[in-house]
Scaffold this motif. Structure first.
Motif, PDB file in Angstrom:
ATOM      1  N   ASP A  21       0.721  -1.227  -0.128  1.00 59.28           N
ATOM      2  CA  ASP A  21      -0.175   0.021   0.026  1.00 59.28           C
ATOM      3  C   ASP A  21       0.830   1.138  -0.088  1.00 59.28           C
ATOM      4  O   ASP A  21       0.457   2.270  -0.741  1.00 59.28           O
ATOM      5  CB  ASP A  21      -0.899  -0.054   1.139  1.00 59.28           C
ATOM      6  CG  ASP A  21      -1.975  -0.961   1.110  1.00 59.28           C
ATOM      7  OD1 ASP A  21      -2.535  -1.582  -0.100  1.00 59.28           O
ATOM      8  OD2 ASP A  21      -2.648  -1.097   2.275  1.00 59.28           O
ATOM      9  N   TRP A  22       2.035   1.264   0.679  1.00 64.21           N
ATOM     10  CA  TRP A  22       2.847   2.431   0.962  1.00 64.21           C
ATOM     11  C   TRP A  22       3.299   2.694  -0.450  1.00 64.21           C
ATOM     12  O   TRP A  22       3.463   3.937  -0.984  1.00 64.21           O
ATOM     13  CB  TRP A  22       3.838   2.173   1.709  1.00 64.21           C
ATOM     14  CG  TRP A  22       5.040   1.040   1.570  1.00 64.21           C
ATOM     15  CD1 TRP A  22       4.970  -0.199   1.865  1.00 64.21           C
ATOM     16  CD2 TRP A  22       6.111   1.382   0.723  1.00 64.21           C
ATOM     17  NE1 TRP A  22       5.987  -0.895   1.364  1.00 64.21           N
ATOM     18  CE2 TRP A  22       6.887   0.074   0.760  1.00 64.21           C
ATOM     19  CE3 TRP A  22       6.666   2.387   0.115  1.00 64.21           C
ATOM     20  CZ2 TRP A  22       7.859  -0.084  -0.061  1.00 64.21           C
ATOM     21  CZ3 TRP A  22       7.872   2.400  -0.591  1.00 64.21           C
ATOM     22  CH2 TRP A  22       8.491   0.919  -0.590  1.00 64.21           C
ATOM     23  N   SER A  23       3.840   1.682  -1.583  1.00 61.52           N
ATOM     24  CA  SER A  23       4.433   2.022  -2.591  1.00 61.52           C
ATOM     25  C   SER A  23       3.387   2.451  -3.542  1.00 61.52           C
ATOM     26  O   SER A  23       3.518   3.475  -4.477  1.00 61.52           O
ATOM     27  CB  SER A  23       4.780   0.601  -3.373  1.00 61.52           C
ATOM     28  OG  SER A  23       5.743  -0.087  -2.532  1.00 61.52           O
ATOM     29  N   LYS A  24       2.101   1.970  -3.791  1.00 60.03           N
ATOM     30  CA  LYS A  24       0.846   2.349  -4.351  1.00 60.03           C
ATOM     31  C   LYS A  24       0.471   3.666  -4.253  1.00 60.03           C
ATOM     32  O   LYS A  24       0.297   4.439  -4.898  1.00 60.03           O
ATOM     33  CB  LYS A  24      -0.334   1.283  -4.372  1.00 60.03           C
ATOM     34  CG  LYS A  24      -0.264   0.086  -4.814  1.00 60.03           C
ATOM     35  CD  LYS A  24      -1.620  -0.861  -4.603  1.00 60.03           C
ATOM     36  CE  LYS A  24      -1.166  -2.385  -4.666  1.00 60.03           C
ATOM     37  NZ  LYS A  24      -2.507  -2.965  -4.435  1.00 60.03           N
ATOM     38  N   ALA A  25       0.791   4.144  -2.787  1.00 59.87           N
ATOM     39  CA  ALA A  25       0.385   5.505  -2.498  1.00 59.87           C
ATOM     40  C   ALA A  25       1.395   6.699  -2.900  1.00 59.87           C
ATOM     41  O   ALA A  25       1.063   7.552  -3.187  1.00 59.87           O
ATOM     42  CB  ALA A  25       0.104   5.517  -1.008  1.00 59.87           C
ATOM     43  N   ILE A  26       2.681   6.166  -2.928  1.00 62.47           N
ATOM     44  CA  ILE A  26       3.526   6.939  -3.361  1.00 62.47           C
ATOM     45  C   ILE A  26       3.430   7.100  -4.906  1.00 62.47           C
ATOM     46  O   ILE A  26       3.580   8.338  -5.255  1.00 62.47           O
ATOM     47  CB  ILE A  26       5.144   6.395  -3.127  1.00 62.47           C
ATOM     48  CG1 ILE A  26       5.255   6.515  -1.540  1.00 62.47           C
ATOM     49  CG2 ILE A  26       6.138   7.030  -4.016  1.00 62.47           C
ATOM     50  CD1 ILE A  26       6.443   5.840  -1.186  1.00 62.47           C
ATOM     51  N   LEU A  27       3.058   6.038  -5.618  1.00 58.22           N
ATOM     52  CA  LEU A  27       3.124   6.589  -7.092  1.00 58.22           C
ATOM     53  C   LEU A  27       1.785   7.072  -7.365  1.00 58.22           C
ATOM     54  O   LEU A  27       1.948   8.021  -8.279  1.00 58.22           O
ATOM     55  CB  LEU A  27       2.868   5.000  -7.652  1.00 58.22           C
ATOM     56  CG  LEU A  27       4.080   3.835  -7.735  1.00 58.22           C
ATOM     57  CD1 LEU A  27       3.687   2.652  -8.343  1.00 58.22           C
ATOM     58  CD2 LEU A  27       4.957   4.712  -8.841  1.00 58.22           C
ATOM     59  N   GLN A  28       0.667   6.926  -6.583  1.00 57.62           N
ATOM     60  CA  GLN A  28      -0.328   7.796  -6.769  1.00 57.62           C
ATOM     61  C   GLN A  28      -0.258   9.262  -6.455  1.00 57.62           C
ATOM     62  O   GLN A  28      -0.476  10.229  -7.189  1.00 57.62           O
ATOM     63  CB  GLN A  28      -1.737   7.125  -6.380  1.00 57.62           C
ATOM     64  CG  GLN A  28      -2.119   5.893  -6.969  1.00 57.62           C
ATOM     65  CD  GLN A  28      -2.916   6.184  -8.184  1.00 57.62           C
ATOM     66  OE1 GLN A  28      -3.450   7.244  -8.610  1.00 57.62           O
ATOM     67  NE2 GLN A  28      -2.410   5.477  -9.229  1.00 57.62           N
ATOM     68  N   ASP A  29       0.272   9.396  -5.409  1.00 53.78           N
ATOM     69  CA  ASP A  29       0.725  10.835  -4.989  1.00 53.78           C
ATOM     70  C   ASP A  29       1.660  11.351  -5.979  1.00 53.78           C
ATOM     71  O   ASP A  29       1.289  12.803  -6.227  1.00 53.78           O
ATOM     72  CB  ASP A  29       1.027  10.714  -3.494  1.00 53.78           C
ATOM     73  CG  ASP A  29       0.390  10.675  -2.369  1.00 53.78           C
ATOM     74  OD1 ASP A  29      -0.911  10.313  -2.529  1.00 53.78           O
ATOM     75  OD2 ASP A  29       0.867  10.166  -1.209  1.00 53.78           O
ATOM     76  N   THR A  30       2.531  10.690  -6.295  1.00 55.68           N
ATOM     77  CA  THR A  30       3.233  11.459  -7.455  1.00 55.68           C
ATOM     78  C   THR A  30       2.665  11.697  -8.633  1.00 55.68           C
ATOM     79  O   THR A  30       3.155  12.720  -9.349  1.00 55.68           O
ATOM     80  CB  THR A  30       4.733  10.480  -7.756  1.00 55.68           C
ATOM     81  OG1 THR A  30       5.334  10.133  -6.429  1.00 55.68           O
ATOM     82  CG2 THR A  30       5.667  10.893  -8.633  1.00 55.68           C
ATOM     83  N   LEU A  31       1.908  10.806  -9.176  1.00 52.14           N
ATOM     84  CA  LEU A  31       1.253  11.003 -10.173  1.00 52.14           C
ATOM     85  C   LEU A  31       0.189  12.422  -9.998  1.00 52.14           C
ATOM     86  O   LEU A  31       0.028  13.083 -10.875  1.00 52.14           O
ATOM     87  CB  LEU A  31       0.112  10.029 -10.661  1.00 52.14           C
ATOM     88  CG  LEU A  31      -0.692   9.899 -11.892  1.00 52.14           C
ATOM     89  CD1 LEU A  31       0.079  10.311 -13.248  1.00 52.14           C
ATOM     90  CD2 LEU A  31      -1.489   8.568 -12.063  1.00 52.14           C
ATOM     91  N   GLN A  32      -0.421  12.239  -9.222  1.00 49.36           N
ATOM     92  CA  GLN A  32      -1.454  13.407  -8.688  1.00 49.36           C
ATOM     93  C   GLN A  32      -0.698  14.710  -8.676  1.00 49.36           C
ATOM     94  O   GLN A  32      -1.079  15.915  -9.174  1.00 49.36           O
ATOM     95  CB  GLN A  32      -2.350  12.883  -7.464  1.00 49.36           C
ATOM     96  CG  GLN A  32      -3.273  11.996  -7.550  1.00 49.36           C
ATOM     97  CD  GLN A  32      -4.421  12.017  -8.827  1.00 49.36           C
ATOM     98  OE1 GLN A  32      -4.499  13.094  -8.869  1.00 49.36           O
ATOM     99  NE2 GLN A  32      -4.304  11.066  -9.501  1.00 49.36           N
TER     100      GLN A  32
END
Length: 114
Positions: free
Chosen positions: A76-87
């Motif tokens: 979840d931490w990795s997915k969150a980082i990717l989504q936050d970076t994208l947003q």
């Protein structure tokens, strides 16, 4: 996922843009990535192989196409980082997304079902 390996993958411009494009689109094939990133097929394939071996991506075959998506088993931490970076950085891949739109004749995806 080992955080050092994760961040090393993101430290490369091509791999980061690839991951963000795939996160944005859901899944992409090599031909779509070559068009979006304006890079050669061997270069894209090499980066995809590294991302796959690091368990950041999964692939699926559909006829002659192989589609890549973010590994659903990623922490979840990795997915969150990717989504936050994208947003927070859509401008970082804006040109790549425009290239993808202009590609035309993108491969059709079969409906995923049971």
């Amino acid at each position: 996922m080992n955080p050092v390996q994760f961040y090393k993958c993101l430290a490369d411009d091509t791999r980061l843009r690839t991951l963000l494009l795939i996160a944005h689109e859901g899944e992409l094939c090599v031909c779509e990535l070559t068009a979006a990133l304006n890079l050669s097929q061997p270069k894209i394939s090499r980066h995809l192989a590294l991302l796959r071996s690091a368990d950041l991506l999964q692939d699926r075959r559909q006829g002659q196409w192989i589609f890549y998506r973010i590994n659903p088993a990623l922490g979840d931490w990795s997915k969150a980082i990717l989504q936050d970076t994208l947003q927070a950085n859509r401008h970082f891949i804006a040109e790549d997304l425009q290239n993808l739109i202009q590609m035309g004749e993108r491969p059709l995806r079969a409906s995923l079902c049971c």
